[in-house]
Design a protein around this motif. Structure first.
Motif, PDB file in Angstrom:
ATOM      1  N   MET A  79       0.842  -1.182   0.000  1.00  0.00           N
ATOM      2  CA  MET A  79       0.000   0.000   0.000  1.00  0.00           C
ATOM      3  C   MET A  79       0.889   1.248   0.000  1.00  0.00           C
ATOM      4  N   ASP A  80       0.524   2.234  -0.819  1.00  0.00           N
ATOM      5  CA  ASP A  80       1.290   3.479  -0.899  1.00  0.00           C
ATOM      6  C   ASP A  80       1.140   4.322   0.361  1.00  0.00           C
ATOM      7  N   LEU A  81      -0.055   4.338   0.928  1.00  0.00           N
ATOM      8  CA  LEU A  81      -0.367   5.127   2.122  1.00  0.00           C
ATOM      9  C   LEU A  81      -0.724   4.154   3.242  1.00  0.00           C
ATOM     10  N   PRO A  82      -0.879   4.641   4.479  1.00  0.00           N
ATOM     11  CA  PRO A  82      -1.306   3.739   5.549  1.00  0.00           C
ATOM     12  C   PRO A  82      -2.552   2.958   5.117  1.00  0.00           C
ATOM     13  N   ASN A  83      -2.604   1.692   5.501  1.00  0.00           N
ATOM     14  CA  ASN A  83      -3.634   0.767   5.034  1.00  0.00           C
ATOM     15  C   ASN A  83      -4.945   0.943   5.806  1.00  0.00           C
ATOM     16  N   ILE A  84      -5.884   1.667   5.207  1.00  0.00           N
ATOM     17  CA  ILE A  84      -7.180   1.946   5.826  1.00  0.00           C
ATOM     18  C   ILE A  84      -7.983   0.668   6.061  1.00  0.00           C
ATOM     19  N   PHE A  85      -7.597  -0.421   5.397  1.00  0.00           N
ATOM     20  CA  PHE A  85      -8.277  -1.698   5.588  1.00  0.00           C
ATOM     21  C   PHE A  85      -7.776  -2.429   6.833  1.00  0.00           C
ATOM     22  N   SER A  86      -6.711  -1.925   7.447  1.00  0.00           N
ATOM     23  CA  SER A  86      -6.188  -2.563   8.663  1.00  0.00           C
ATOM     24  C   SER A  86      -6.868  -1.953   9.884  1.00  0.00           C
ATOM     25  N   LYS A  87      -7.071  -2.772  10.900  1.00  0.00           N
ATOM     26  CA  LYS A  87      -7.724  -2.315  12.128  1.00  0.00           C
ATOM     27  C   LYS A  87      -6.915  -1.191  12.773  1.00  0.00           C
ATOM     28  N   GLU A  88      -5.598  -1.323  12.801  1.00  0.00           N
ATOM     29  CA  GLU A  88      -4.743  -0.321  13.439  1.00  0.00           C
ATOM     30  C   GLU A  88      -4.917   1.056  12.793  1.00  0.00           C
ATOM     31  N   VAL A  89      -4.898   1.107  11.470  1.00  0.00           N
ATOM     32  CA  VAL A  89      -5.011   2.393  10.768  1.00  0.00           C
ATOM     33  C   VAL A  89      -6.434   2.940  10.854  1.00  0.00           C
TER      34      VAL A  89
ATOM     35  N   ASN B 283     -10.069   9.834 -17.141  1.00  0.00           N
ATOM     36  CA  ASN B 283      -8.853  10.192 -17.859  1.00  0.00           C
ATOM     37  C   ASN B 283      -8.090  11.385 -17.286  1.00  0.00           C
ATOM     38  N   PHE B 284      -8.750  12.202 -16.466  1.00  0.00           N
ATOM     39  CA  PHE B 284      -8.083  13.410 -15.971  1.00  0.00           C
ATOM     40  C   PHE B 284      -8.089  13.554 -14.442  1.00  0.00           C
ATOM     41  N   VAL B 285      -9.078  12.986 -13.778  1.00  0.00           N
ATOM     42  CA  VAL B 285      -9.209  13.171 -12.331  1.00  0.00           C
ATOM     43  C   VAL B 285      -8.714  11.950 -11.557  1.00  0.00           C
ATOM     44  N   LYS B 286      -8.947  10.781 -12.097  1.00  0.00           N
ATOM     45  CA  LYS B 286      -8.642   9.526 -11.398  1.00  0.00           C
ATOM     46  C   LYS B 286      -7.221   9.481 -10.851  1.00  0.00           C
ATOM     47  N   LYS B 287      -6.244   9.805 -11.657  1.00  0.00           N
ATOM     48  CA  LYS B 287      -4.847   9.696 -11.229  1.00  0.00           C
ATOM     49  C   LYS B 287      -4.584  10.533  -9.973  1.00  0.00           C
ATOM     50  N   MET B 288      -5.134  11.733  -9.920  1.00  0.00           N
ATOM     51  CA  MET B 288      -4.934  12.601  -8.761  1.00  0.00           C
ATOM     52  C   MET B 288      -5.610  12.007  -7.515  1.00  0.00           C
ATOM     53  N   VAL B 289      -6.771  11.405  -7.705  1.00  0.00           N
ATOM     54  CA  VAL B 289      -7.549  10.899  -6.577  1.00  0.00           C
ATOM     55  C   VAL B 289      -6.974   9.599  -6.014  1.00  0.00           C
ATOM     56  N   VAL B 290      -6.482   8.710  -6.854  1.00  0.00           N
ATOM     57  CA  VAL B 290      -6.043   7.390  -6.382  1.00  0.00           C
ATOM     58  C   VAL B 290      -4.538   7.289  -6.142  1.00  0.00           C
ATOM     59  N   SER B 291      -3.804   8.357  -6.425  1.00  0.00           N
ATOM     60  CA  SER B 291      -2.362   8.335  -6.170  1.00  0.00           C
ATOM     61  C   SER B 291      -2.096   8.613  -4.692  1.00  0.00           C
TER      62      SER B 291
END
Length: 152
Positions: A1-11, A67-75
């Motif tokens: 995961m690029d950022l802290p894992n929101i799917f983990s209980k700790e995060v 094509n234009f917003v996705k990259k900013m949102v999911v990076s």
């Protein structure tokens, strides 16, 4: 995961601890939303996952988003302060702080319990299929951005 894992209980519990530091009178460091509006705004991402409250974008808007917003949102790259938001995310009416807080916490916990494997390849209303990492980045980054906006 690029950022802290929101799917983990700790995060996820760490994010919830930050939310619990907010009060109905918390003031933003930037932007115009009240704390209750911010919590409702953060719920919109989850509403798009768990409810049918929001319509799927039309063909043209879908093309723009993918094509234009996705990259900013999911990076993993953080959002700039006071960045523009999509119309579905605009919260202009007053909201009940406690209700919105509890609703957001419930969404965060539901997402953590379901786990990343449920989200891997899951369709986003706005962006089409996303990897678990892209979902994580989108969910965590959005929450982190707005919690920092309110100093927690």
């Amino acid at each position: 995961m690029d950022l802290p894992n929101i799917f983990s209980k700790e995060v996820s519990e760490g994010v919830i601890e930050r939310i619990n530091q907010l009060t109905a009178s918390s003031q933003p460091l930037w932007g115009k939303m009240t704390v209750a509006q911010m919590l409702a705004h953060c719920c919109v991402t989850y509403e798009m996952v768990y409810t049918n409250k929001h319509a799927k974008p039309g063909f043209f808007m879908g093309f723009i988003l993918k094509n234009f917003v996705k990259k900013m949102v999911v990076s993993a790259k953080p959002y700039p302060k006071s960045s523009r938001t999509a119309p579905a995310f605009l919260i202009s009416n007053e909201r009940d702080f406690e209700a919105e807080k509890q609703r957001l916490i419930a969404y965060i916990r539901e997402t953590e319990v379901l786990g990343s494997y449920i989200f891997d390849g899951k369709n986003s209303l706005s962006f089409g299929p996303l990897s678990a990492n892209e979902w994580n980045n989108m969910l965590y980054k959005h929450l982190d951005h707005h919690l920092k906006q309110f100093g927690v």
